[in-house]
Design a protein around this motif. Structure first.
Motif, mmCIF file in Angstrom:
data_model
loop_
_atom_site.group_PDB
_atom_site.id
_atom_site.type_symbol
_atom_site.label_atom_id
_atom_site.label_comp_id
_atom_site.label_asym_id
_atom_site.label_seq_id
_atom_site.Cartn_x
_atom_site.Cartn_y
_atom_site.Cartn_z
ATOM 1 N N VAL A 20 0.930 -1.135 -0.200
ATOM 2 C CA VAL A 20 -0.185 0.068 -0.137
ATOM 3 C C VAL A 20 0.872 1.236 0.023
ATOM 4 N N LYS A 21 0.695 2.165 -0.842
ATOM 5 C CA LYS A 21 1.645 3.246 -1.067
ATOM 6 C C LYS A 21 1.424 4.066 0.154
ATOM 7 N N GLY A 22 2.902 4.485 0.558
ATOM 8 C CA GLY A 22 3.271 5.384 1.743
ATOM 9 C C GLY A 22 3.491 4.096 2.736
ATOM 10 N N THR A 23 3.267 3.093 2.668
ATOM 11 C CA THR A 23 3.491 2.053 4.004
ATOM 12 C C THR A 23 4.291 1.062 3.685
ATOM 13 N N ARG A 24 4.823 0.443 4.699
ATOM 14 C CA ARG A 24 5.524 -0.849 4.187
ATOM 15 C C ARG A 24 4.517 -2.219 4.616
ATOM 16 N N ILE A 25 3.483 -1.878 4.275
ATOM 17 C CA ILE A 25 2.311 -3.097 4.409
ATOM 18 C C ILE A 25 2.220 -3.520 3.086
ATOM 19 N N SER A 26 2.658 -4.865 2.961
ATOM 20 C CA SER A 26 2.628 -5.733 1.829
ATOM 21 C C SER A 26 0.909 -6.280 1.458
ATOM 22 N N VAL A 27 0.377 -6.330 0.037
ATOM 23 C CA VAL A 27 -0.552 -6.785 -0.077
ATOM 24 C C VAL A 27 -0.785 -8.319 0.487
ATOM 25 N N GLU A 28 0.699 -8.929 0.323
ATOM 26 C CA GLU A 28 0.696 -10.567 0.893
ATOM 27 C C GLU A 28 0.301 -10.597 2.408
ATOM 28 N N HIS A 29 0.574 -9.319 3.052
ATOM 29 C CA HIS A 29 0.199 -9.213 4.746
ATOM 30 C C HIS A 29 -1.062 -9.024 4.801
ATOM 31 N N ILE A 30 -1.539 -8.357 3.953
ATOM 32 C CA ILE A 30 -3.041 -8.020 4.131
ATOM 33 C C ILE A 30 -3.864 -9.244 3.843
ATOM 34 N N ILE A 31 -3.637 -9.892 2.961
ATOM 35 C CA ILE A 31 -4.513 -11.173 2.258
ATOM 36 C C ILE A 31 -4.066 -12.133 3.658
ATOM 37 N N GLY A 32 -2.913 -12.231 3.929
ATOM 38 C CA GLY A 32 -2.642 -13.308 5.191
ATOM 39 C C GLY A 32 -3.384 -12.954 6.343
ATOM 40 N N LEU A 33 -3.570 -11.943 6.827
ATOM 41 C CA LEU A 33 -4.399 -11.262 7.580
ATOM 42 C C LEU A 33 -6.044 -12.055 7.433
ATOM 43 N N LEU A 34 -6.359 -11.663 6.331
ATOM 44 C CA LEU A 34 -7.891 -12.042 5.933
ATOM 45 C C LEU A 34 -7.926 -13.437 5.939
ATOM 46 N N ALA A 35 -6.779 -14.377 5.651
ATOM 47 C CA ALA A 35 -6.751 -15.857 5.352
ATOM 48 C C ALA A 35 -6.717 -16.426 6.963
ATOM 49 N N GLN A 36 -6.293 -15.497 7.882
ATOM 50 C CA GLN A 36 -6.330 -16.027 9.073
ATOM 51 C C GLN A 36 -7.789 -15.680 10.071
ATOM 52 N N GLY A 37 -8.473 -14.861 9.400
ATOM 53 C CA GLY A 37 -9.882 -14.850 9.943
ATOM 54 C C GLY A 37 -9.964 -13.289 10.485
ATOM 55 N N TRP A 38 -8.878 -12.543 10.228
ATOM 56 C CA TRP A 38 -9.183 -11.056 10.480
ATOM 57 C C TRP A 38 -10.308 -10.359 9.788
ATOM 58 N N THR A 39 -10.878 -9.402 10.343
ATOM 59 C CA THR A 39 -12.132 -8.608 9.825
ATOM 60 C C THR A 39 -11.518 -7.508 9.102
ATOM 61 N N GLU A 40 -12.138 -6.670 8.288
ATOM 62 C CA GLU A 40 -11.777 -5.512 7.784
ATOM 63 C C GLU A 40 -11.642 -4.472 8.822
ATOM 64 N N LYS A 41 -12.608 -4.596 9.884
ATOM 65 C CA LYS A 41 -12.376 -3.600 10.867
ATOM 66 C C LYS A 41 -11.121 -3.790 11.773
ATOM 67 N N GLN A 42 -10.830 -4.967 12.081
ATOM 68 C CA GLN A 42 -9.493 -5.185 12.676
ATOM 69 C C GLN A 42 -8.491 -4.767 11.961
ATOM 70 N N ILE A 43 -8.287 -5.285 10.769
ATOM 71 C CA ILE A 43 -7.003 -4.614 9.913
ATOM 72 C C ILE A 43 -7.165 -3.145 10.063
ATOM 73 N N LEU A 44 -8.221 -2.389 9.843
ATOM 74 C CA LEU A 44 -8.030 -1.108 9.878
ATOM 75 C C LEU A 44 -7.483 -0.537 11.398
ATOM 76 N N GLU A 45 -8.321 -1.303 12.583
ATOM 77 C CA GLU A 45 -7.861 -0.599 13.803
ATOM 78 C C GLU A 45 -6.365 -0.926 14.029
#
Length: 75
Positions: A20-45
């Motif tokens: 994600v531009k302006g961060t060091r947060i990878s697409v892979e990391h976000i998809i991994g969190l979702l695969a682990q059951g994280w919700t969009e709300k948890q990711i944003l928080e």
């Protein structure tokens, strides 16, 4: 959604992984969190630099990769 507004790949950031531009947060990391059951709300928080739009861009990016056959396995 034009994912290129939110996603970039720079060889100097995480070895060129899409982030994600302006961060060091990878697409892979976000998809991994979702695969682990994280919700969009948890990711944003837990990642306050992300927005709902940047998460939507991650999904658009993955959808385009799948459409273009970039993620198909040879198995």
């Amino acid at each position: 959604m034009e994912w290129r507004t939110y996603i970039s790949a720079d060889q100097n950031v995480l070895l060129g992984k899409p982030t994600v531009k302006g961060t060091r947060i990878s697409v892979e990391h976000i998809i991994g969190l979702l695969a682990q059951g994280w919700t969009e709300k948890q990711i944003l928080e837990n990642h306050p630099r992300l927005t709902k739009e940047s998460l939507q861009a991650v999904f658009s990016y993955i959808q385009e990769c799948l459409k273009d056959g970039l993620l198909y396995s040879n198995a």
